[in-house]
Design a protein around this motif. Structure first.
Motif, short mmCIF file in Angstrom:
data_model
loop_
_atom_site.label_atom_id
_atom_site.label_comp_id
_atom_site.label_asym_id
_atom_site.label_seq_id
_atom_site.Cartn_x
_atom_site.Cartn_y
_atom_site.Cartn_z
N ASP A 143 -11.36 9.35 -5.11
CA ASP A 143 -11.44 7.77 -5.40
C ASP A 143 -9.74 7.32 -5.50
O ASP A 143 -9.50 7.21 -6.55
CB ASP A 143 -12.08 7.77 -6.69
CG ASP A 143 -12.52 6.37 -6.86
OD1 ASP A 143 -12.25 5.32 -6.19
OD2 ASP A 143 -13.27 6.08 -8.10
N ALA A 144 -9.57 7.15 -4.33
CA ALA A 144 -8.13 6.30 -4.22
C ALA A 144 -7.87 5.69 -2.99
O ALA A 144 -8.65 5.81 -1.99
CB ALA A 144 -7.04 7.71 -3.97
N ALA A 145 -6.76 4.76 -2.97
CA ALA A 145 -6.81 3.92 -1.66
C ALA A 145 -5.15 3.67 -1.61
O ALA A 145 -4.41 3.55 -2.56
CB ALA A 145 -7.42 2.41 -2.02
N LEU A 146 -4.59 3.81 -0.42
CA LEU A 146 -3.29 3.43 -0.14
C LEU A 146 -3.23 2.26 0.85
O LEU A 146 -3.84 2.63 1.93
CB LEU A 146 -2.78 5.07 0.33
CG LEU A 146 -1.33 4.58 0.59
CD1 LEU A 146 -0.23 4.34 -0.55
CD2 LEU A 146 -0.86 6.07 1.38
N VAL A 147 -2.39 1.43 0.75
CA VAL A 147 -2.29 0.19 1.67
C VAL A 147 -0.66 0.30 1.86
O VAL A 147 0.01 0.23 1.10
CB VAL A 147 -2.68 -1.04 1.00
CG1 VAL A 147 -2.12 -1.90 1.90
CG2 VAL A 147 -4.03 -1.10 0.58
N TRP A 148 -0.66 0.20 3.39
CA TRP A 148 0.86 0.22 3.69
C TRP A 148 0.91 -0.64 4.83
O TRP A 148 0.42 0.00 6.01
CB TRP A 148 1.22 1.74 4.15
CG TRP A 148 2.44 1.71 4.87
CD1 TRP A 148 4.00 1.80 4.14
CD2 TRP A 148 3.09 1.91 6.13
NE1 TRP A 148 4.85 2.09 5.05
CE2 TRP A 148 4.52 2.06 6.13
CE3 TRP A 148 2.35 2.09 7.25
CZ2 TRP A 148 5.14 2.10 7.38
CZ3 TRP A 148 3.19 2.05 8.40
CH2 TRP A 148 4.44 2.09 8.46
N GLU A 149 1.52 -1.92 4.88
CA GLU A 149 1.48 -2.83 5.70
C GLU A 149 2.90 -3.32 5.95
O GLU A 149 3.44 -4.05 5.30
CB GLU A 149 0.65 -4.07 5.41
CG GLU A 149 -0.85 -3.74 5.23
CD GLU A 149 -1.62 -4.95 5.09
OE1 GLU A 149 -1.00 -6.00 4.88
OE2 GLU A 149 -2.75 -4.93 5.09
N PRO A 150 3.77 -2.71 7.12
CA PRO A 150 5.09 -3.08 7.16
C PRO A 150 5.12 -4.84 7.67
O PRO A 150 4.01 -5.30 8.11
CB PRO A 150 5.59 -2.14 8.31
CG PRO A 150 4.39 -1.51 8.87
CD PRO A 150 3.19 -1.70 7.93
N ARG A 151 6.05 -5.44 7.17
CA ARG A 151 6.20 -7.05 7.87
C ARG A 151 6.35 -7.02 9.18
O ARG A 151 5.54 -7.97 9.60
CB ARG A 151 7.37 -7.59 6.93
CG ARG A 151 7.22 -8.94 7.00
CD ARG A 151 8.49 -9.82 6.72
NE ARG A 151 9.54 -9.50 7.69
CZ ARG A 151 10.63 -10.09 7.85
NH1 ARG A 151 11.03 -10.97 6.90
NH2 ARG A 151 11.50 -10.26 8.58
N ASP A 152 7.06 -6.17 9.50
CA ASP A 152 7.33 -6.12 11.03
C ASP A 152 6.60 -4.68 11.78
O ASP A 152 5.96 -4.20 11.04
CB ASP A 152 8.71 -6.00 11.22
CG ASP A 152 9.57 -7.29 10.56
OD1 ASP A 152 9.00 -8.31 10.90
OD2 ASP A 152 10.45 -6.96 10.02
#
Length: 423
Positions: A183-192
């Motif tokens: 039960d885990a979540a990881l968000v990685w969103e580079p701006r570029d």
């Protein structure tokens, strides 16, 4: 074939840099021995000719502008006075003359320095001092635009490939996280395309280690820093083990400072104002904010150390939750002491405990009716509103609230956050 390294860019043809000669258009010319009547005849035959070069012994000495020349010759008695005189009477004696081998970049600067006359009338192109043709300002601008488009294409191709490398570097951590925490979540969103945030996750027999870090900058500079910091963290874990997050922050801090030469009092400058890069003075002041934590399977305790980062913990039955703040000192920067010690904090967890950590890209985003930062309060409210949902749904709810807050505003920074629920 095994053992053979393939350059991914080798198959692409190299873009040849054009020069002034590529812009040379063969045009009629007149010599100083010819008259204004001769010029009239040339312009009559070549109706699309805007300017006529004047040469002496094949060397360009001037340029006759069609509009100016015809305007002068149409005045009363001017033909009678000037028809048989040398064509230099209405000649621009100081046109822009460039060598055929001059690069387009250098030519562009020369044309801009020369003024709008060079762009409107064009410029003379010579080889070994002898006239070979005329170049036009509009044609120069088109070539410059094409060159810039090609450079941008090459840069974007390289950045896209760098993104593949960066995502490959992070893939192992994401796969290990998925296999370790149900039960885990990881968000990685580079701006570029590439970013300055990175994460690290590793599982061990007695627990697991996780890290979220926000390196200086974003885009390509930030991505370079993630490679440096991530490799230093991996090396520190191999040497010291994963169970002391504060000690790992110290190790990465020393590594960055030594690798980049960022020692206190060494931000020097040269007389011309440029930062020194040698002789003991650092030309950079880069580092990262980070949250490192170790979870012990036996004690169910979370040990946390933060560098300008905080941990939000929401225990079952706790309506508000608790923000666990790290030290107000970044990692690796010039002003960070080589031996600065980050302190560990321990958080007991039980079934249902929710933990959330983020880089400042989430908190600092400008938006809303007053165009202010999203802030920690709105982050906590979004988490509490979905507190009973799985971690994936909580992260999605936070993203939706955050995007609504951002609205039409540009993303300010990379966005990375991690949440999990203890079982």
């Amino acid at each position: 074939m095994s053992g053979v390294l393939v350059d991914p860019f080798a198959a692409r043809p190299r873009f040849r840099q054009p020069c002034a000669e590529d812009l040379a258009v063969a045009t009629p010319s007149v010599t100083t021995d010819q008259t204004n009547q001769d010029v009239l005849e040339v312009f009559a035959v070549h109706r699309d000719l805007a300017c006529l070069p004047v040469t002496e012994a094949d060397r360009p000495i001037g340029l006759i502008n069609r509009s100016i020349f015809l305007s002068q010759m149409s005045k009363p008695y001017h033909r009678e006075l000037y028809n048989r005189k040398s064509c230099i009477a209405f000649m621009d004696k100081e046109p822009l003359v460039v060598d055929a081998a001059m690069s387009i970049d250098a030519l562009t600067f020369r044309a801009v320095e020369y003024g709008e006359k060079a762009l409107a009338d064009g410029f003379i192109i010579a080889r070994d001092g002898k006239f070979i043709g005329l170049g036009q300002g509009l044609q120069l601008m088109r070539v410059v635009a094409d060159m810039q488009a090609e450079r941008n294409r090459q840069i974007m191709h390289s950045i896209d490939y760098a993104s593949t490398i960066q995502r490959a570097m992070l893939r192992t951590s994401r796969e290990t996280l998925a296999a370790t925490l149900p039960d885990a979540a990881l968000v990685w969103e580079p701006r570029d395309v590439v970013g300055g945030d990175f994460y690290h996750f590793a599982a061990f027999e007695d627990g697991w280690f996780a890290a979220l870090a926000d390196c200086t900058g974003h885009g390509v500079p930030g991505a370079f820093m993630t490679l440096i910091a991530s490799s230093l963290l991996t090396q520190a874990i191999e040497q010291q083990g994963p169970r002391d997050p504060g000690a790992l922050l110290m190790a990465v801090n020393r590594g960055i400072k030594q690798m980049l030469g960022q020692m206190p009092g060494q931000m020097g400058s040269q007389p011309d104002g440029q930062l020194e890069g040698h002789g003991g003075a650092s030309a950079s002041d880069d580092g990262m904010d980070a949250a490192f934590f170790w979870f012990d399977n036996a004690t169910r305790q979370l040990t946390f150390a933060g560098a300008k980062s905080a941990l939000f913990v929401l225990q079952p039955g706790d309506a508000e939750g608790e923000m666990l703040n790290g030290a107000r000192m970044g990692v690796g920067y010039v002003d960070t002491d080589m031996d600065f010690a980050w302190q560990n904090s321990t958080v007991p967890t039980r079934t249902g405990t929710l933990v959330f950590v983020t880089t400042d890209g989430l908190i600092d985003q400008i938006g809303g009716p007053k165009e202010i930062a999203f802030g920690k309060r709105r982050m906590r409210e979004a988490i509490r509103a979905s507190r009973d949902a799985p971690a994936v749904q909580i992260s999605q709810a936070v993203l939706e609230v955050h995007r609504a807050w951002q609205g039409p505003h540009r993303r300010r920074d990379d966005l990375t956050f991690f949440c999990f629920r203890a079982r």
